[in-house]
Design a protein around this motif. Structure first.
Motif, PDB file in Angstrom:
ATOM      1  N   SER A 139     -80.902  56.685 -54.939  1.00 21.00           N
ATOM      2  CA  SER A 139     -82.252  57.039 -55.379  1.00 21.00           C
ATOM      3  C   SER A 139     -83.024  55.769 -55.703  1.00 21.00           C
ATOM      4  O   SER A 139     -82.442  54.753 -56.092  1.00 21.00           O
ATOM      5  N   VAL A 140     -84.323  55.866 -55.519  1.00 21.64           N
ATOM      6  CA  VAL A 140     -85.191  54.703 -55.647  1.00 21.64           C
ATOM      7  C   VAL A 140     -85.068  53.989 -57.007  1.00 21.64           C
ATOM      8  O   VAL A 140     -84.976  52.759 -57.044  1.00 21.64           O
ATOM      9  N   PRO A 141     -85.034  54.732 -58.130  1.00 24.85           N
ATOM     10  CA  PRO A 141     -84.958  54.012 -59.419  1.00 24.85           C
ATOM     11  C   PRO A 141     -83.676  53.191 -59.590  1.00 24.85           C
ATOM     12  O   PRO A 141     -83.636  52.289 -60.425  1.00 24.85           O
ATOM     13  N   GLU A 142     -82.640  53.485 -58.818  1.00 27.03           N
ATOM     14  CA  GLU A 142     -81.397  52.715 -58.940  1.00 27.03           C
ATOM     15  C   GLU A 142     -81.537  51.304 -58.389  1.00 27.03           C
ATOM     16  O   GLU A 142     -80.705  50.436 -58.671  1.00 27.03           O
ATOM     17  N   GLY A 143     -82.543  51.100 -57.557  1.00 28.12           N
ATOM     18  CA  GLY A 143     -82.743  49.771 -56.981  1.00 28.12           C
ATOM     19  C   GLY A 143     -82.173  49.661 -55.584  1.00 28.12           C
ATOM     20  O   GLY A 143     -81.356  50.475 -55.156  1.00 28.12           O
ATOM     21  N   LEU A 149     -81.993  58.746 -49.329  1.00 28.52           N
ATOM     22  CA  LEU A 149     -82.637  57.989 -50.394  1.00 28.52           C
ATOM     23  C   LEU A 149     -83.611  58.916 -51.107  1.00 28.52           C
ATOM     24  O   LEU A 149     -84.705  59.205 -50.612  1.00 28.52           O
ATOM     25  N   ASN A 150     -83.158  59.427 -52.261  1.00 34.62           N
ATOM     26  CA  ASN A 150     -83.918  60.425 -53.009  1.00 34.62           C
ATOM     27  C   ASN A 150     -84.956  59.748 -53.915  1.00 34.62           C
ATOM     28  O   ASN A 150     -84.897  58.546 -54.153  1.00 34.62           O
ATOM     29  N   LYS A 151     -85.840  60.557 -54.443  1.00 32.50           N
ATOM     30  CA  LYS A 151     -86.918  60.098 -55.343  1.00 32.50           C
ATOM     31  C   LYS A 151     -87.822  59.102 -54.621  1.00 32.50           C
ATOM     32  O   LYS A 151     -88.354  58.171 -55.229  1.00 32.50           O
ATOM     33  N   ALA A 152     -87.987  59.310 -53.319  1.00 37.93           N
ATOM     34  CA  ALA A 152     -88.816  58.406 -52.506  1.00 37.93           C
ATOM     35  C   ALA A 152     -90.267  58.451 -52.962  1.00 37.93           C
ATOM     36  O   ALA A 152     -91.028  57.512 -52.712  1.00 37.93           O
ATOM     37  N   ASP A 153     -90.655  59.539 -53.657  1.00 43.60           N
ATOM     38  CA  ASP A 153     -92.034  59.623 -54.161  1.00 43.60           C
ATOM     39  C   ASP A 153     -92.307  58.565 -55.234  1.00 43.60           C
ATOM     40  O   ASP A 153     -93.454  58.283 -55.553  1.00 43.60           O
ATOM     41  N   SER A 161     -87.657  63.298 -51.096  1.00 47.38           N
ATOM     42  CA  SER A 161     -87.876  63.591 -52.510  1.00 47.38           C
ATOM     43  C   SER A 161     -87.605  65.065 -52.746  1.00 47.38           C
ATOM     44  O   SER A 161     -88.295  65.924 -52.197  1.00 47.38           O
ATOM     45  N   CYS A 162     -86.602  65.345 -53.559  1.00 47.28           N
ATOM     46  CA  CYS A 162     -86.303  66.742 -53.861  1.00 47.28           C
ATOM     47  C   CYS A 162     -87.445  67.341 -54.677  1.00 47.28           C
ATOM     48  O   CYS A 162     -87.678  68.543 -54.635  1.00 47.28           O
ATOM     49  N   ARG A 163     -88.167  66.483 -55.399  1.00 45.27           N
ATOM     50  CA  ARG A 163     -89.242  66.967 -56.264  1.00 45.27           C
ATOM     51  C   ARG A 163     -90.450  67.415 -55.442  1.00 45.27           C
ATOM     52  O   ARG A 163     -90.970  68.498 -55.653  1.00 45.27           O
TER      53      ARG A 163
END
Ligand SMILES: [Zn+2]
Lengths: 129, 224
Positions: free
Chosen positions: B141-145, B164-168, B197-199
């Motif tokens: 996921s994006v926040p992980e870097g 790669l999740n949270k791409a938003d 992005s699952c969101r």
């Protein structure tokens, strides 16, 4: 943390081989551990010492040979050992076009044992758990 | 006297033998089994839920939920009327093949087309244990870097695809996508990467399309 499960698997391979050979005592275990497995040697030693208590492998020496991953540059053809964290580019020419091979194995290569007691019923075998 | 005994046995050969049995059971049932691995919080459960939502209605999915202790994720899945089995590892940081074997008897395998196995959140240990799944998917996921492939090469080296999740969140976070992609291509040249992005639902259709194509390809291979 996963070294616990890894070490349990290691010990059962060692004990199986030792018993099949009729060994009295395992004195050493030789391992090959790939650099990309993420296994920590000290952690394997720690668990091995505790898990092997009361088994044929109690007190056995662990000889761990680290096997590096190999990086190969697609641009200059150079080869270099790889440990995490990876370099983003070839250390020889700077090209990002590199490939990684190997470094994922974890193998019990061989064990060193004391031969079995020809007179079973003597001083007795170390107890298996 | 001392004797040397050659052994030359891969340390997880016992696990791998059970994994092969699991795979045979999946093949016999004609389903596609998918092992989802990630750090804690990357969004494995959310990905499963988003996937279930967009799966063609003709396909039936089941889930094996691995968790160190809680049943929260399994409850979220069960609420969708999807067959789910919870495996609590009791502290262990990964699932292994025998755990999956025990879970299988609680699932209607012949009725399933897809089986999602949600591994315990951890980027090191789960890579080592073959569960018998056909596909290993790493969910980052994006926040992980963007440095995850460089730090956890073993995990990415074994992946069949990366989500790669949270791409938003990409515009708000210092995430270097090309560095991430470069790391993947060093370890697994040509590996499929889904920016998703699952969101927001961004990219989920592409992922589901790829997954169902994998299922069809597998069934083609097995003459179904
Ligand atoms: Zn180079």
């Amino acid at each position: 943390m996963h070294e616990l499960a890894i070490t349990q698997a290691l010990l059962s391979i060692v004990l199986e081989a030792a018993e099949a050979a009729g060994a009295r005592q395992v004195t050493a275990v030789e391992l090959t551990v790939g650099a990309l497995t993420g296994y920590v040697d000290d952690s394997i030693r720690f668990y091995f010492e505790r898990l092997s208590e009361g088994t044929l492998a109690e007190g056995a020496l662990l000889r761990i040979r680290r096997e590096p991953g190999e990086g190969r540059c697609q641009t200059c053809g150079g080869a270099f050992p790889v440990e995490p964290p990876l370099l983003p580019a070839c250390p020889l020419c700077g090209s990002p076009d590199i490939r990684i091979a190997g470094g994922n194995r974890c193998i019990v290569e061989r064990i060193e044992v004391e031969d079995g007691d020809p007179h079973p019923g003597g001083e007795g075998h170390p107890q298996r758990q | 006297m001392a004797t040397h005994i050659p052994v030359v046995k891969a340390i997880l050969s016992a696990n791998d033998a059970v994994a092969a049995e699991n795979r045979a059971a999946f093949d016999a049932a004609g389903l596609l089994a998918v092992n989802l691995m990630s750090s804690p919080g990357a969004g494995k459960t959310s990905l499963i839920l988003a996937t279930l939502e967009r799966l063609p209605p003709s396909l039936r999915a089941g889930v094996i939920e691995g968790d160190i202790a809680s049943t929260l994720d399994a409850e979220r899945i069960a609420a969708r009327n999807v067959p789910v089995v919870q495996i609590n590892t009791g502290g262990a940081c990964h699932l292994d093949a025998p755990m999956i074997r025990s879970a299988l008897s609680h699932l209607p395998l012949p009725d399933l087309d897809l089986l999602f196995i949600e591994n315990v959140g951890n980027l090191v240990c789960p890579a080592e244990f073959d569960l018998g799944a056909h596909l290993r998917i790493v969910v980052a996921s994006v926040p992980e870097g963007h440095d995850k492939p460089y730090k956890y090469p073993g995990m990415f080296q074994k992946a069949d695809a990366v989500v790669l999740n949270k791409a938003d969140l990409m515009p708000y976070i210092d995430f270097d996508l090309s560095a991430f992609q470069n790391g993947l291509s060093i370890l697994r040249p040509g590996i499929p990467l889904f920016l998703l992005s699952c969101r927001t639902g961004q990219g989920v259709d592409e992922w589901v399309g790829w997954l169902t194509a994998q299922l069809e390809a597998r069934r083609g291979d097995h003459g179904r």
